[in-house]
Write an enzyme that holds these catalytic residues in place. Structure first.
Site, PDB file in Angstrom:
ATOM      1  N   GLU A 139      38.404  36.593  31.174  1.00 43.44           N
ATOM      2  CA  GLU A 139      38.561  36.537  32.634  1.00 43.44           C
ATOM      3  C   GLU A 139      37.348  35.851  33.227  1.00 43.44           C
ATOM      4  O   GLU A 139      36.408  35.483  32.511  1.00 43.44           O
ATOM      5  CB  GLU A 139      38.715  37.958  33.197  1.00 43.44           C
ATOM      6  N   HIS A 255      39.507  39.496  45.362  1.00 39.39           N
ATOM      7  CA  HIS A 255      40.111  38.923  44.152  1.00 39.39           C
ATOM      8  C   HIS A 255      40.701  37.571  44.534  1.00 39.39           C
ATOM      9  O   HIS A 255      41.358  37.454  45.571  1.00 39.39           O
ATOM     10  CB  HIS A 255      41.199  39.854  43.613  1.00 39.39           C
ATOM     11  N   ARG A 303      34.351  35.582  40.153  1.00 37.68           N
ATOM     12  CA  ARG A 303      35.307  35.808  41.228  1.00 37.68           C
ATOM     13  C   ARG A 303      34.823  35.403  42.617  1.00 37.68           C
ATOM     14  O   ARG A 303      35.579  34.886  43.425  1.00 37.68           O
ATOM     15  CB  ARG A 303      35.552  37.312  41.283  1.00 37.68           C
ATOM     16  N   HIS A 365      39.428  43.527  47.120  1.00 34.95           N
ATOM     17  CA  HIS A 365      39.752  44.059  45.791  1.00 34.95           C
ATOM     18  C   HIS A 365      38.826  45.189  45.354  1.00 34.95           C
ATOM     19  O   HIS A 365      39.287  46.186  44.816  1.00 34.95           O
ATOM     20  CB  HIS A 365      39.682  42.913  44.787  1.00 34.95           C
ATOM     21  N   ARG A 400      30.980  41.966  41.105  1.00 36.41           N
ATOM     22  CA  ARG A 400      31.272  42.598  39.814  1.00 36.41           C
ATOM     23  C   ARG A 400      31.916  41.612  38.842  1.00 36.41           C
ATOM     24  O   ARG A 400      32.787  40.823  39.223  1.00 36.41           O
ATOM     25  CB  ARG A 400      32.220  43.784  40.013  1.00 36.41           C
TER      26      ARG A 400
HETATM   27  C1  SIN Z   1      42.288  41.346  37.087  1.00 38.77           C
HETATM   28  O1  SIN Z   1      43.013  41.682  36.178  1.00 38.77           O
HETATM   29  O2  SIN Z   1      42.186  40.181  37.462  1.00 38.77           O
HETATM   30  C2  SIN Z   1      41.487  42.376  37.788  1.00 38.77           C
HETATM   31  C3  SIN Z   1      40.618  43.092  36.851  1.00 38.77           C
HETATM   32  C4  SIN Z   1      39.367  43.576  37.526  1.00 38.77           C
HETATM   33  O3  SIN Z   1      39.352  43.830  38.726  1.00 38.77           O
HETATM   34  O4  SIN Z   1      38.351  43.650  36.857  1.00 38.77           O
END
Ligand code: SIN
Length: 555
Positions: A139, A255, A303, A365, A400
């Site tokens: 991610e 997010h 993010r 988020h 985060r």
């Molecule tokens: C996501 O799956 O994109 C969110 C996971 C997270 O908030 O760490």
């Protein structure tokens, strides 16, 4: 509230709004039933503590349940070549934009592998690849494939299921549909239990020398959020009213990709970052790549970066402001099998993610800040502990790292339970029959819809002094004093207090960093601002900034 009726006087003669009609006692009351709360409660039970979980909904209704991507962890037995805990630490610190507490990061990330092993021992089942090893995805902000997942993109649901099942197997006491209103206070400023309301608004007292807040986040401050209706920041507000210090509250992470639908508000379905981790790319209405040339990690930049870039791109769209971009996942194999939750949400919205780009937009988020808490879950208030999103340990800094939140909940949940057991054994906690309901006839409450509109307009991604001041004025003008005598009133009081507190911090931080983007101060200013902002409530209940030298002594 004016005057004083007999209804407003409690047994000790103090002026209050709610007269408790029943009492119960435990050694530890855990507020919240997400990953941190249930992990803590289960560990506390193992340590022999009389433990009660209080949750304002049902046991499996928590923010945890909606987490998709997974748990970021480097397990010694299975990892990418060259990946290790040190790299996970480095990625976390880099995503945190200069504000992580590196000791806290090291402590929590290093605790991850053992915490995941214990979760699996409690019954959580993660997806495996063809070779039988746990499947790993990637991610935003991660330099390696290290995010383990369950049910494809339903990791939170599996974690919640496993913990709730273990709680039921072990006969953990759970009080559902009860909301925590205020902490009971001891004569020496400690916490000795909670005032709670049942679903009908009947007040009761839970006496306990230790209260652990695991109440999750505050996404409902905004019109569009990935969080469920229950994410109203009640625990953080309660902690502030109990004298705890809050930190990093200006950093609300958006997010980059929730599913966009026309006029959507409330909880918007998440489109997990793992979709980009496995090859999808962000494009605008013309098909141009949104993240091209912006960051070395491209579509997998942290993010804060991706959300800010999308927001700018929408604001400067040819032909006027746009309200979404697109995530092109059409080249991904087996989309429906790998991402069943995202696929189902897309289909419900009439989008076929295998054939067309998914319309997406950023939404509130995650609260990177919270109650100032040590890496063992202790706050600066005797008897009050915090774990999970409500806590600010220093892991997140200004932004985060993806999939570190379930990890933090697992690690801190265990540690907080152990800290309570240790503090009880050391005789360091209060005698509960000396604790009483605080004198609080009423608090300011702004109705939720105008509050969310104000915060979305002035305190989301892209803030400036004029907008923040306008927001503070709007909240002051539309607030009215209310007694916290129903679940809705407790939640709206929490959102009101947190909105006002967040605005103070956001106005004060005259730079852009991580999730805090100031249009009037677009640059990061390490010389002036590489430090957390600490806040607490003054005697009148107003949020005030504290001197940062208090940081070391505050939790
Ligand atoms: C996501 O799956 O994109 C969110 C996971 C997270 O908030 O760490």
């Amino acid at each position: 509230m004016t005057g004083q009726s007999s209804d407003l006087v409690n047994a000790s003669g103090a002026k209050t709004a709610l007269v408790p009609r029943w009492e119960a006692e435990a050694e530890l009351v855990v507020v919240g039933s997400g990953v941190a709360g249930l992990t803590a409660a289960l560990r506390a039970r193992e340590l022999g503590l009389r433990t009660l979980v209080v949750t304002k909904a049902e046991i499996s209704d928590s923010n945890t349940r909606w987490a998709q991507g997974g748990v970021a962890v480097v397990r010694s037995e299975e990892h990418d070549d060259g990946d290790d805990v040190e790299r996970h630490i480095a990625d976390t610190v880099s995503a945190g934009a200069g504000l992580c507490d590196t000791d806290a990061v090291r402590s929590i990330i290093a605790g991850g592998p053992a915490a995941v092993a214990r979760l699996r021992a409690r019954g959580a089942s993660f997806d495996a690849g063809p070779d039988g090893a746990l499947a790993r995805t990637r991610e935003g902000g991660h330099s390696a494939f290290r995010v383990i997942h369950a049910g494809g993109d339903a990791t939170g649901a599996e974690v919640e299921r496993a913990l709730a099942a273990d709680a039921s197997r072990r006969g953990l006491a759970v009080l559902e549909r009860h909301i925590a209103v205020d902490a009971l206070r001891t004569p020496f400023g400690g916490v000795g239990g909670l005032l709670v309301l049942d679903a009908d608004g009947v007040p009761g007292l839970l006496r306990a020398p230790a209260v652990l807040l695991a109440t999750g986040g505050l996404g409902q401050l905004y019109q569009a959020t990935s969080n469920p209706e229950i994410a109203t920041g009640d625990g953080l507000a309660l902690a502030l009213r109990a004298g705890a210090v809050g930190a990093d509250l200006e950093f609300v992470q958006f997010h980059p990709t929730v599913l966009y639908t026309v006029g959507a508000s409330g909880r918007c379905p998440l489109v997990t970052e793992a979709v980009r981790g496995e090859g999808a790319v962000l494009v605008d209405a013309t098909g141009a790549r949104v993240m091209a040339g912006v960051h070395p990690l491209g579509d997998l930049a942290p993010r804060d970066v991706v959300s800010a870039v999308i927001t700018r791109r929408m604001a400067t769209a040819p032909g006027g402001v746009d309200d979404h971009v697109f995530l092109d996942a059409t080249a991904l194999p087996n989309f429906a099998r790998r991402f069943p939750t995202v696929n189902a949400a897309c289909r419900r919205a009439g989008v076929d993610p295998t054939a067309e780009p998914i319309p997406v937009t950023p939404a509130a988020h995650f609260a990177c800040g919270g109650v100032l808490t040590s890496t063992a879950g202790r706050t600066g208030v005797q008897g009050l502990y915090a774990a999970g999103e409500v806590a600010r340990t220093g892991l997140n800094g200004a932004n985060r790292l993806a999939s570190n939140s379930l990890l933090e909940g697992l690690v801190l949940g265990e540690r907080a339970a152990e800290a309570v057991a240790m503090d009880l054994a050391a005789g360091a906690l209060a005698v509960v029959d000396q604790a009483s309901v605080p004198e609080r006839p009423s608090v300011p409450v702004v109705p939720r819809a105008p509050l969310q509109r104000t915060m979305s307009r002035h305190a989301a991604i892209g803030r400036d002094a004029a907008g923040l001041a306008a927001a503070a004025r709007a909240l002051a003008d539309s607030g009215a004093e209310q007694v916290m005598s129903s679940h809705g009133a407790v939640e709206d009081a929490a959102l009101t207090l947190l909105a006002r507190t967040l605005l103070v911090a956001a106005e004060h931080r005259t730079e852009s960093r991580g999730a805090h983007v100031r249009l009037d101060f677009p640059d990061r200013d390490d010389a002036g601002w590489q430090r957390p902002l600490l806040l607490r409530l003054d005697a009148a209940g107003e949020p005030v900034l504290l001197d940062p030298v208090l940081l070391s002594g505050a939790a």
